[in-house]
Every structure is written in C-alpha cells, then in structure tokens.
Design an enzyme around this catalytic site. Sequence first.
Site, PDB file in Angstrom:
ATOM      1  N   GLU A  37       0.867  -1.193   0.000  1.00 34.83           N
ATOM      2  CA  GLU A  37       0.000   0.000   0.000  1.00 34.83           C
ATOM      3  C   GLU A  37       0.892   1.228   0.000  1.00 34.83           C
ATOM      4  O   GLU A  37       2.123   1.124   0.145  1.00 34.83           O
ATOM      5  CB  GLU A  37      -0.952  -0.014   1.200  1.00 34.83           C
ATOM      6  CG  GLU A  37      -2.013  -1.099   1.110  1.00 34.83           C
ATOM      7  CD  GLU A  37      -3.046  -1.036   2.222  1.00 34.83           C
ATOM      8  OE1 GLU A  37      -3.658   0.033   2.386  1.00 34.83           O
ATOM      9  OE2 GLU A  37      -3.243  -2.037   2.908  1.00 34.83           O
ATOM     10  N   HIS A  64      -9.025   9.520   3.210  1.00 37.32           N
ATOM     11  CA  HIS A  64      -8.611   8.431   2.319  1.00 37.32           C
ATOM     12  C   HIS A  64      -8.757   8.943   0.895  1.00 37.32           C
ATOM     13  O   HIS A  64      -9.803   9.498   0.543  1.00 37.32           O
ATOM     14  CB  HIS A  64      -9.476   7.188   2.538  1.00 37.32           C
ATOM     15  CG  HIS A  64      -8.860   5.956   1.965  1.00 37.32           C
ATOM     16  ND1 HIS A  64      -8.746   5.749   0.615  1.00 37.32           N
ATOM     17  CD2 HIS A  64      -8.288   4.893   2.549  1.00 37.32           C
ATOM     18  CE1 HIS A  64      -8.146   4.583   0.400  1.00 37.32           C
ATOM     19  NE2 HIS A  64      -7.850   4.045   1.555  1.00 37.32           N
ATOM     20  N   ARG A  86      -0.643   8.738   1.872  1.00 38.01           N
ATOM     21  CA  ARG A  86      -2.027   9.174   1.654  1.00 38.01           C
ATOM     22  C   ARG A  86      -2.236  10.675   1.651  1.00 38.01           C
ATOM     23  O   ARG A  86      -3.078  11.185   0.920  1.00 38.01           O
ATOM     24  CB  ARG A  86      -2.910   8.610   2.761  1.00 38.01           C
ATOM     25  CG  ARG A  86      -3.312   7.246   2.463  1.00 38.01           C
ATOM     26  CD  ARG A  86      -4.307   6.772   3.442  1.00 38.01           C
ATOM     27  NE  ARG A  86      -4.354   5.341   3.223  1.00 38.01           N
ATOM     28  CZ  ARG A  86      -4.835   4.473   4.059  1.00 38.01           C
ATOM     29  NH1 ARG A  86      -5.338   4.884   5.198  1.00 38.01           N
ATOM     30  NH2 ARG A  86      -4.829   3.200   3.765  1.00 38.01           N
ATOM     31  N   HIS A  94     -11.337   9.528   6.929  1.00 40.07           N
ATOM     32  CA  HIS A  94     -11.073   8.098   7.098  1.00 40.07           C
ATOM     33  C   HIS A  94     -10.513   7.744   8.469  1.00 40.07           C
ATOM     34  O   HIS A  94     -10.913   6.753   9.062  1.00 40.07           O
ATOM     35  CB  HIS A  94     -10.072   7.683   6.006  1.00 40.07           C
ATOM     36  CG  HIS A  94      -9.713   6.232   5.997  1.00 40.07           C
ATOM     37  ND1 HIS A  94     -10.654   5.237   5.824  1.00 40.07           N
ATOM     38  CD2 HIS A  94      -8.512   5.597   6.145  1.00 40.07           C
ATOM     39  CE1 HIS A  94     -10.043   4.059   5.838  1.00 40.07           C
ATOM     40  NE2 HIS A  94      -8.751   4.250   6.055  1.00 40.07           N
ATOM     41  N   ARG A 104      -0.838   8.717   9.250  1.00 43.15           N
ATOM     42  CA  ARG A 104      -0.692   7.280   9.491  1.00 43.15           C
ATOM     43  C   ARG A 104      -0.295   6.535   8.218  1.00 43.15           C
ATOM     44  O   ARG A 104      -0.881   6.754   7.156  1.00 43.15           O
ATOM     45  CB  ARG A 104      -2.018   6.706   9.991  1.00 43.15           C
ATOM     46  CG  ARG A 104      -2.005   5.212  10.177  1.00 43.15           C
ATOM     47  CD  ARG A 104      -3.334   4.724  10.705  1.00 43.15           C
ATOM     48  NE  ARG A 104      -4.401   4.946   9.775  1.00 43.15           N
ATOM     49  CZ  ARG A 104      -4.808   4.055   8.870  1.00 43.15           C
ATOM     50  NH1 ARG A 104      -4.220   2.877   8.785  1.00 43.15           N
ATOM     51  NH2 ARG A 104      -5.795   4.331   8.062  1.00 43.15           N
TER      52      ARG A 104
HETATM   53  C1  SIN Z   1      -7.521   0.657   2.791  1.00 46.13           C
HETATM   54  O1  SIN Z   1      -7.835  -0.489   2.526  1.00 46.13           O
HETATM   55  O2  SIN Z   1      -7.160   1.454   1.939  1.00 46.13           O
HETATM   56  C2  SIN Z   1      -7.615   1.106   4.208  1.00 46.13           C
HETATM   57  C3  SIN Z   1      -6.508   0.553   4.994  1.00 46.13           C
HETATM   58  C4  SIN Z   1      -6.064   1.517   6.025  1.00 46.13           C
HETATM   59  O3  SIN Z   1      -6.697   2.534   6.249  1.00 46.13           O
HETATM   60  O4  SIN Z   1      -4.998   1.287   6.600  1.00 46.13           O
END
Ligand code: SIN
Length: 540
Positions: A122, A241, A287, A348, A383
Amino acid sequence: MSIQSVMENNRRIFDFVVLGSGIAGITFALQVADMGSVALVTKKDRTESNTNWAQGGIAGVQSPDDSYELHIKDTLIAGAGLCHEDAVDVLVREGPARIHELIDFGVNFTKESDGDIALTMEGGHSRHRIAFHKDLTGQEIERALVAQVAAHPAITVFEHHSGIDLAKSMDETEVCGVYVLDTVSEAIETFVARIAVFLATGGCGHVYSHTTNPSIATGDGVGIAFRAGAKVANMEFIQFHPTTLYYPGARSFLISEAVRGEGGILRDKSGRAFMKEYDERGTLAPRDIVARAIDAEMTRENAPCMYLDITHKPAAEIKERFPTIYAKCLSYGIDMTKEPIPVVPAAHYMCGGVVTDLNGKTNLKGLFASGEVSCTGVHGANRLASNSLLEGLVFSHRAAQWLRQHGDQIANDGEDVPPFRPYRGRVQEAETDALKRRIQNAMTKYVGIVRSNERLAKADAALSVIADEVDALYATCRPTEDLLELRNLYLVAQLIIRSALARQESRGLHYTTDYPHTVEEERHDTIMVKRKRTDFVLIS
Ligand code: SIN
C-alpha cells in the site's frame, strides 16, 4: 480479583470495563479475562466497529526481503517528523508476534499457493508486508475475535449500550467506571470498573459529511475522556482516504488502497496519469500527498471526481482479489474490470486522540486507551496504511500486560462512585439530526484537506453556537444515543479546529494556505486539556 461480575443497587460491578468492540477492545478484553470480570460495552451490535469495515490489511515484517528498520523508516517518513520513535519501534518489533496470535485465534489470512501468507503493498510501504483476507480483512479478524469472546465466561458483552461519561471517585482523583445508556430499555446504569476503564471506541469520521467510517464513529472516546480531564493530542491530523467511490447520492464506500498496491493508476477524465507530477512515488505516495493531489486536480479541472484504473489487470484476478469492491461498484453499474472507478477523498482516520504512554495508560488514574481513539505517538502527522489494526493489537496487549503486573496497585473498591445526574424532558430526533448536519457541513466546508485561518475561524464560530445549543439540550433532557453522539461530535470538531489553528505550519495531513511550509520549531505534538467547558488549554 474476582471472575464474576456483581449487580448491586442498579450498578454493575466489574474488574474491567471496555468501551468498544473492535480489534483494540476485544484484544484487551481477551488478554485480561483471566485476571477478572470484563464488561465489553458496545453501541450497536458487537461486530459494528471500524475494524469490521477495514478492507486493506495489517502491516508487519514477515518476508526475508523486509526488516524492522524498513518498516520503522516507512512509518516515520509517512508521519512527517511527528512520530514518537519509541512507540514506532514497539509497534514494528512486537507486531509480527501479535499477528501470529491472530492466526492462532483462527484468522484466515489469504495465502500464496505454497501456503505462505500472501503480502500486499500500500502507499508509503517500501516492501510487500500487508497481510490481508481478500478485501475483507477487518471482517475476518472481527469474526475470529468475536468467536473467542463468545467462548470466554469472564467476558459479558453489552450490545446497544452507549458510554455517557466517565464516573470518577468523589474526590475526582481516579476513574472508577462509566455511566452508560442502555439504548433499548433507556435505563442509565453505572458500570463500575474496580481496576480499569479501557477506551477502544475508534474514530470520528462522522464529524464530516463524507466518511469511510461506520455510523458508530462519532468521536465518543475522545469526548468522554476529554470532558473528564484526559490529555488529547494531534487532532488536526485527520486522514482523508484518497479513494472512495464517487456516485452522487450514494454513501461513501472505500476503494482500498490495495487496489493501487496491486497496480491501480490514478487518472483524470481524459486518462492522464497525474500522480508523478506530484510525487516521484506516484500513485503509491503516502495518503496525505495522494489525497491533496486528487483534491488539487478536482479543483483545477472543476471536476467532481478523479478515476482509479485497474483495467489492465486480468478480470479474473480483480474479481478474486477484490470481490467486495467489484460487487459494490457493479451494483452502481461500474464494472471495474472494464472501466476506471470514479473516486473522491473522504474522512477516514483520526491520527490524534487520547494521549497514552507505551502501555496504554492515560494521564487519568484508572483510564487506559488503545486503537484509533488513542494517540500513542505511532502515527505522527499521517498514518502509514495498514498500521492501524496493528496499533490496536500491539498496544492493547501491552496495556493488559502492564495491568497484569500493576493492576492491584491501582484497584479501587468500587464504592466511591457518585450517581448519575437527574434529568427531565426529551429531545426530538429531528432536532438532533439538524444539529448533526450543521456540524458536518461546517467541518466539510471549512476544515477539509486544504485549510486557512479564515476558514478555520468560521468553523470555530459555527461550532461555538452549536455547542451552546447541544449543551442546553443536554442540561435538562433525558440522554438519548443521538444526543450523546452530538455532545461528542461537537467537542471533537472543536478539538480538530483549535488544534489546526494552533499549528502554524503545514505538516503531514494538516495543510494550510496561511503557513504552506513545514517549520522545524513547530515539530511538536498539539496537546489540549479542558479547563472550563469552552476553554481548551494548549499545553504543548
Ligand atoms: C484501505 O484499505 O485502503 C484502508 C486501509 C487503512 O486505512 O490502513
């Protein structure tokens, strides 16, 4: 310490009272259940938690090409200079053992064909290190943990019970329990905690109009703790998010960052892949950067959304890896295997919260916290993806271990708890609904991804008026779930605004046009405590 709970004079007496039934609350409850009786108190039913809605996964060093140092480095970079390095060290080094305990509890992470746990990627991660279960990781974890709770005789679950306020001893020196509203019978009960109250109530997404969070996320733990005198930190750092489904009239739905981790590309309407113009890490930048880039592109092009394109991947692979997202998009007529998904950012995650030490202890004797409600120092100003379930696991476990050693020293006799205040009258639902919308509108309009002093001041003025109205209702009316949530929502909104006004720089998730640069002298937590009702004191 006793295993049985006691019901006396309309008071329920336990050794531990836990508010919240996500990963942080349940982990703590399971870890202390051999030390005494546990009340697990939850607003809706036991599976309605932020954890249950987590799609992405749980980060942890598990592959030979990864290391603790790399995970620590990635977390610190995402946190933009504000992470507490000792907390990050604990998180990363203790994380893998906790993930393996989840597997022992029956959590079924997706596996590779050779039987190893599959690891995805991610934003902000330099290695594949995120364990997942399809695109339903939180739901799978919650399923396994709830089954463990059901099998434990020392844990009593109270569904449809909302925490109102902390009950303190007559001399106000320690937290001895929680006043709780049974939202079905409408009775108000005092839950006495002889050893500890544990807050695990999650975040505050519903302070905004658009959020990925479930309806329970109304900042309850922060409100409850702050009113009692707990320190609250870094509330300006609200994570938006970058990618939630854009479909006019539909409720926000998360399009997991894992879609980008598996190759999804952000494009504008004409197909231009714009992220590299903002950051060399492109679509997988942290993010804060991606959400701001999408916001900037939407403003520049006067467009209602941007697009996430994973159509270059085989359709079967997409359907297998993201069955929930695929089905949800399809229900709106969008086939993500054939066309890009329209996306917008939405609130988020709350990176700040109730200040704790490395063992979940707050500044109030008898009060502990973990998970999104807490501020352990792990997340800093932003985060890192998939560090949140991990944080709940690791710090709830540590709090339980601390109490195993020291619980007897902080125990109270449960006798010294004053009764709940009298009330009369009843608030109408239409009135609470309207107040909630006013809070959400002010926050969405003035306290979003890009801020300014002028807009924050407008929000502050609006919130002061709303706070007075809510408090006037609360002073006389019988508490209802909506009224309790409103009290927490306005307070959390004020904490976000005042913390944002106090930070005279841009850092991580807090971006203001008045101070567009990061300033070294501002590299400290924003810590607030309550003095009077409307008077928050900035102590750092
Ligand atoms: C996501 O699946 O993008 C959310 C995961 C997260 O907020 O760590």
